[in-house]
Design a protein around this motif. Structure first.
Motif, short mmCIF file in Angstrom:
data_model
loop_
_atom_site.label_atom_id
_atom_site.label_comp_id
_atom_site.label_asym_id
_atom_site.label_seq_id
_atom_site.Cartn_x
_atom_site.Cartn_y
_atom_site.Cartn_z
N SER A 28 0.87 -1.15 -0.04
CA SER A 28 -0.06 0.08 -0.09
C SER A 28 0.85 1.36 -0.01
O SER A 28 2.13 1.18 -0.23
CB SER A 28 -0.80 0.04 1.16
OG SER A 28 -0.13 0.09 2.33
N ALA A 29 0.25 2.43 0.27
CA ALA A 29 0.97 3.60 0.28
C ALA A 29 0.45 4.53 1.30
O ALA A 29 -0.97 4.42 1.62
CB ALA A 29 1.23 4.34 -0.89
N THR A 30 1.04 5.26 1.94
CA THR A 30 0.53 6.44 2.99
C THR A 30 0.39 7.61 2.30
O THR A 30 1.19 7.81 1.49
CB THR A 30 1.38 6.44 4.24
OG1 THR A 30 2.64 6.96 3.99
CG2 THR A 30 1.57 5.07 4.87
N MET A 31 -0.49 8.26 2.77
CA MET A 31 -0.73 9.87 2.05
C MET A 31 0.07 10.84 2.98
O MET A 31 -0.69 10.84 4.08
CB MET A 31 -2.26 10.16 2.02
CG MET A 31 -2.51 11.14 1.28
SD MET A 31 -2.21 11.07 -0.49
CE MET A 31 -1.33 12.40 -0.90
N ILE A 67 -4.36 6.51 5.41
CA ILE A 67 -4.33 8.18 5.93
C ILE A 67 -3.39 8.05 7.13
O ILE A 67 -3.66 7.15 8.08
CB ILE A 67 -5.71 8.47 6.19
CG1 ILE A 67 -6.74 8.28 5.25
CG2 ILE A 67 -5.62 9.94 6.64
CD1 ILE A 67 -6.79 9.24 4.08
N ARG A 68 -2.59 9.11 7.34
CA ARG A 68 -1.82 9.12 8.31
C ARG A 68 -2.11 9.42 9.71
O ARG A 68 -3.26 10.03 9.72
CB ARG A 68 -0.53 10.38 7.99
CG ARG A 68 -1.56 11.53 7.60
CD ARG A 68 -0.77 12.79 7.00
NE ARG A 68 0.49 13.17 7.81
CZ ARG A 68 1.46 13.93 7.19
NH1 ARG A 68 1.20 14.47 6.08
NH2 ARG A 68 2.44 14.08 8.17
N VAL A 87 -9.40 3.38 0.49
CA VAL A 87 -8.75 4.64 1.71
C VAL A 87 -8.75 3.57 2.95
O VAL A 87 -10.16 3.21 3.19
CB VAL A 87 -9.59 5.56 1.89
CG1 VAL A 87 -9.32 6.73 2.79
CG2 VAL A 87 -9.50 6.30 0.34
N ILE A 88 -7.91 3.71 3.65
CA ILE A 88 -7.99 3.01 4.96
C ILE A 88 -7.34 4.02 6.16
O ILE A 88 -6.19 4.69 5.72
CB ILE A 88 -6.81 1.90 4.89
CG1 ILE A 88 -6.66 0.92 3.89
CG2 ILE A 88 -6.60 1.04 6.52
CD1 ILE A 88 -7.82 0.21 4.01
N ASN A 89 -8.16 4.42 6.92
CA ASN A 89 -8.10 5.48 7.93
C ASN A 89 -7.26 5.06 8.95
O ASN A 89 -7.76 4.60 9.82
CB ASN A 89 -9.27 6.14 8.10
CG ASN A 89 -9.33 7.39 8.62
OD1 ASN A 89 -8.34 7.96 8.89
ND2 ASN A 89 -10.34 8.23 8.81
N ALA A 90 -5.82 5.65 8.97
CA ALA A 90 -5.21 5.31 10.52
C ALA A 90 -5.02 6.72 11.03
O ALA A 90 -4.17 6.79 11.93
CB ALA A 90 -3.90 4.58 9.88
#
Ligand code: F3S
Length: 277
Positions: A28-31, A67-68, A87-90
């Motif tokens: 994955s990648a982080t924004m 998401i950071r 979108v994965i919300n962290a």
């Protein structure tokens, strides 16, 4: 050299949670950087192929985007969803709270005051939730209050999670003197207090103090400034390579604390190195 660790230090709940989430999404990648710690970001890349995007334009359809911890602005989130990315919300739940407060209070026609650093990603995200961006004001010190023209005489305030509660109280006290209604939300995170209190105590009893954390991390910088109040020989480093043996000459006891985004393996490397001196 003897080493003593602060009674509370290092990773907070929100960072642990975000890393765990990221580890569950290989490729994955982080924004934006997931947390404020380059070493941990590198580890996630090496072990889990979690990449990093700095711009929305980098995102491709079907990408998995995390998401950071500090959250992202509301419109960026909207745009991400439009791009057909997963979108994965962290975002730390303690950051989501001020976002939701700003949204709700501005919908109820309160002017919004955020105590924080306007350039910090968390504050940018929280601010973006205000309905009327012209009436969301961000200040770092009480002196800036005089320059603000609030639209309403009802003010709602939130604070960046890592800010000092004493300064927040000063700002709130000044606000109440001039406005009919002030709704104060204590959004400062306890994890930061616990690490700060422990660092304050420890820095009083040691000869030299080492603070480990990202140099762009606001809570690490704050830990360093607290330690400096009690121990002039307090140093901020990101990893063991930055240690300077001269700091420990003629000293017996070294105190160690670490910012909320600093992983245990980096702390251990620093402890091992200092113990050799
Ligand atoms: Fe969250 Fe507090 Fe950490 S706001 S990211 S638990 S310092």
């Amino acid at each position: 050299m003897k080493v003593k660790l602060a009674s509370s230090y290092g990773f907070c709940f929100g960072v642990k949670r975000a890393i765990k989430i990221a580890e569950g999404y290989e490729d994955s990648a982080t924004m934006g950087p997931l947390i404020h710690n380059q070493n941990e970001i590198d580890r996630l890349k090496t072990d889990y192929n979690v990449g990093l995007y700095n711009n929305l334009t980098d995102v491709k359809p079907k990408d998995t985007i995390i998401i950071r911890t500090h959250g992202i602005p509301k419109n960026d989130l909207k745009d991400l969803r439009k791009k057909d990315a997963k979108v994965i919300n962290a975002t730390c739940p303690f950051v989501t709270t001020p976002q939701q407060i700003v949204k709700k209070m501005s919908q109820e026609n309160y002017s919004i005051l955020i105590f924080g650093d306007e350039a910090h990603p968390e504050v940018k995200g929280v601010k973006s939730y205000g309905e009327d961006q012209e009436d969301v004001h961000v200040i770092l010190s009480i002196s800036e209050l005089d320059n603000i023209n609030f639209k309403y005489d009802k003010i709602a305030t939130v604070a960046q999670t890592t800010k000092k509660k004493e300064t927040y109280l000063e700002i709130v006290n000044a606000l109440i003197l001039k406005n009919k209604e002030v709704r104060v939300f204590n959004t400062i995170c306890d994890a930061t207090f616990e690490n700060q209190d422990a660092a304050r105590e420890l820095s009083k009893e040691v000869d030299v103090m080492v603070v480990i954390g990202g140099k762009n991390s606001s809570n690490t910088k704050q830990l360093h400034s607290i330690c400096l109040e009690n121990c002039q020989d307090s140093y901020l480093i990101e990893n063991a390579k930055e240690l300077d043996p001269n700091w420990f000459k003629n000293k017996n006891l070294c105190g160690i604390t670490a910012g909320a985004s600093t992983p245990d393996w980096i702390i251990q490397q620093v402890v091992d190195e200092i113990e050799k001196y």
